[in-house]
Structure formats: structure tokens, C-alpha cells
Design a protein around this motif. Structure first.
Motif, PDB file in Angstrom:
ATOM      1  N   VAL A  68       0.842  -1.201   0.000  1.00  0.00           N
ATOM      2  CA  VAL A  68       0.000   0.000   0.000  1.00  0.00           C
ATOM      3  C   VAL A  68       0.875   1.248   0.000  1.00  0.00           C
ATOM      4  N   THR A  69       1.907   1.252   0.833  1.00  0.00           N
ATOM      5  CA  THR A  69       2.803   2.411   0.916  1.00  0.00           C
ATOM      6  C   THR A  69       3.481   2.664  -0.426  1.00  0.00           C
ATOM      7  N   ARG A  70       3.935   1.617  -1.063  1.00  0.00           N
ATOM      8  CA  ARG A  70       4.598   1.767  -2.365  1.00  0.00           C
ATOM      9  C   ARG A  70       3.626   2.200  -3.456  1.00  0.00           C
ATOM     10  N   LEU A  71       2.410   1.681  -3.420  1.00  0.00           N
ATOM     11  CA  LEU A  71       1.413   2.097  -4.405  1.00  0.00           C
ATOM     12  C   LEU A  71       1.068   3.582  -4.229  1.00  0.00           C
ATOM     13  N   CYS A  72       1.006   4.043  -2.987  1.00  0.00           N
ATOM     14  CA  CYS A  72       0.757   5.468  -2.737  1.00  0.00           C
ATOM     15  C   CYS A  72       1.915   6.314  -3.278  1.00  0.00           C
ATOM     16  N   ALA A  73       3.138   5.854  -3.033  1.00  0.00           N
ATOM     17  CA  ALA A  73       4.309   6.584  -3.537  1.00  0.00           C
ATOM     18  C   ALA A  73       4.296   6.616  -5.066  1.00  0.00           C
TER      19      ALA A  73
END
Length: 168
Positions: A68-73
Motif C-alpha cells: 500500500v505504501t509503495r502504491l501510494c508513492a
């Protein structure tokens, strides 16, 4: 210890996803600003987790939080690049102006400039007032006449210039 079959593993995965989904949505909402829907980010992460064959079920939460964090980035990076490209002067596409239209406008402007230069000083002053955006009532005040008098003067000017489009 028996090895779980694929169906049991899949059921366990989705049960764990249901449990941690609210926390993942909160993480996505904090990290991604509008117009991105946090649910879309989380759904993408859950699908990626389901497609990952070697996922360690004991580390599923860490995997999904990281995803999720990487997709947001990635989303922030994509929007930043799109904004920079849209605002960069060298990357703005040229206007779709037709070259023939441009040439006609230029020729018409040349013709009109020649016609205006041939006018008496008072008529050129009328054209200047119109070009400055003055309304008919303002022109009438400058000329010391009525609004109808200004309309008449502009009508006569159009006739002298020979333009097909009205001036003012």
C-alpha cells in the motif's frame, strides 16, 4: 504437520485481508491525497498479494502495508510527473491553429492597417478609442455628442473603411 491445500491457503489469505483492510485504508488515506480513492489503492494491494505465490502467511500484514505504501508513492510520483509535464512550457503541445487561417488573419490585419492609415486623423482617433475598449457612451462623451451620434460616426467609419465586419 499437514501442508495446507491451495483452497485453505486462499481462504486464510482473504480472512486475514478482511481483518486488516480498515488499517490499510487508513494508511492509504494518509499517504495519498485526493483525487485518489484509498479503497482503490488497497484493492490493488490485496490483488497483488493474492497473486503472489510465495507469500508467507505469517508476514501478510507487513507485505500489504509495504505494498500500500509503495502504491501510494507510485501514485504521488505519477501525479507529480503529470503536473510538471502539463505545466512545462516546452512540453505544451503547439496550438492546432490552421496555417491558412493564420495567413488570412495576417493579410487581413495588413489590409486593415493600410486602410486605417489612409483615414483622416479624427477617424483614426475613433478607431483608437474602439481598440482601447471604450464603449459607445464613452466615445460619445469624448466626442461631445450623444450615444446615437457616436453610433452614427462609427457607422460612417465602417462605410469608409469598407469592412464587412462592424467596428465597435
Amino acid at each position: 504437520m499437514p501442508v495446507p491445500d491451495a483452497r485453505t491457503r486462499t481462504d486464510d489469505y482473504w480472512q486475514e485481508c478482511i481483518r486488516i483492510r480498515p488499517a490499510l485504508v487508513r494508511i492509504a488515506a494518509r499517504r495519498c491525497a485526493a483525487p485518489v480513492d484509498p479503497d482503490d489503492i488497497v484493492n490493488e494491494a490485496l490483488i497483488r498479494g493474492a497473486e503472489f505465490d510465495d507469500l508467507d502467511m505469517s508476514r501478510i500484514e507487513q507485505f500489504l502495508v509495504s505494498t500500500v505504501t509503495r502504491l501510494c508513492a507510485d501514485e504521488i510520483r505519477r501525479r507529480t510527473v503529470a503536473t510538471r509535464m502539463a505545466n512545462h512550457p516546452r512540453l505544451v503541445p503547439p496550438s492546432a491553429e490552421d496555417p491558412a487561417e493564420f495567413a488570412c488573419d495576417k493579410a487581413e490585419a495588413r489590409w486593415l492597417a493600410i486602410r486605417i492609415l489612409a483615414l483622416p486623423r479624427r477617424d483614426r482617433a475613433l478607431v483608437d478609442m474602439l481598440a482601447d475598449g471604450m464603449g459607445h457612451s464613452e466615445i460619445a462623451r469624448v466626442l461631445g455628442t450623444t450615444t446615437q451620434g457616436a453610433h452614427s460616426a462609427l457607422y460612417r467609419l465602417r462605410k469608409r473603411i469598407g469592412a464587412h465586419r462592424p467596428i465597435g
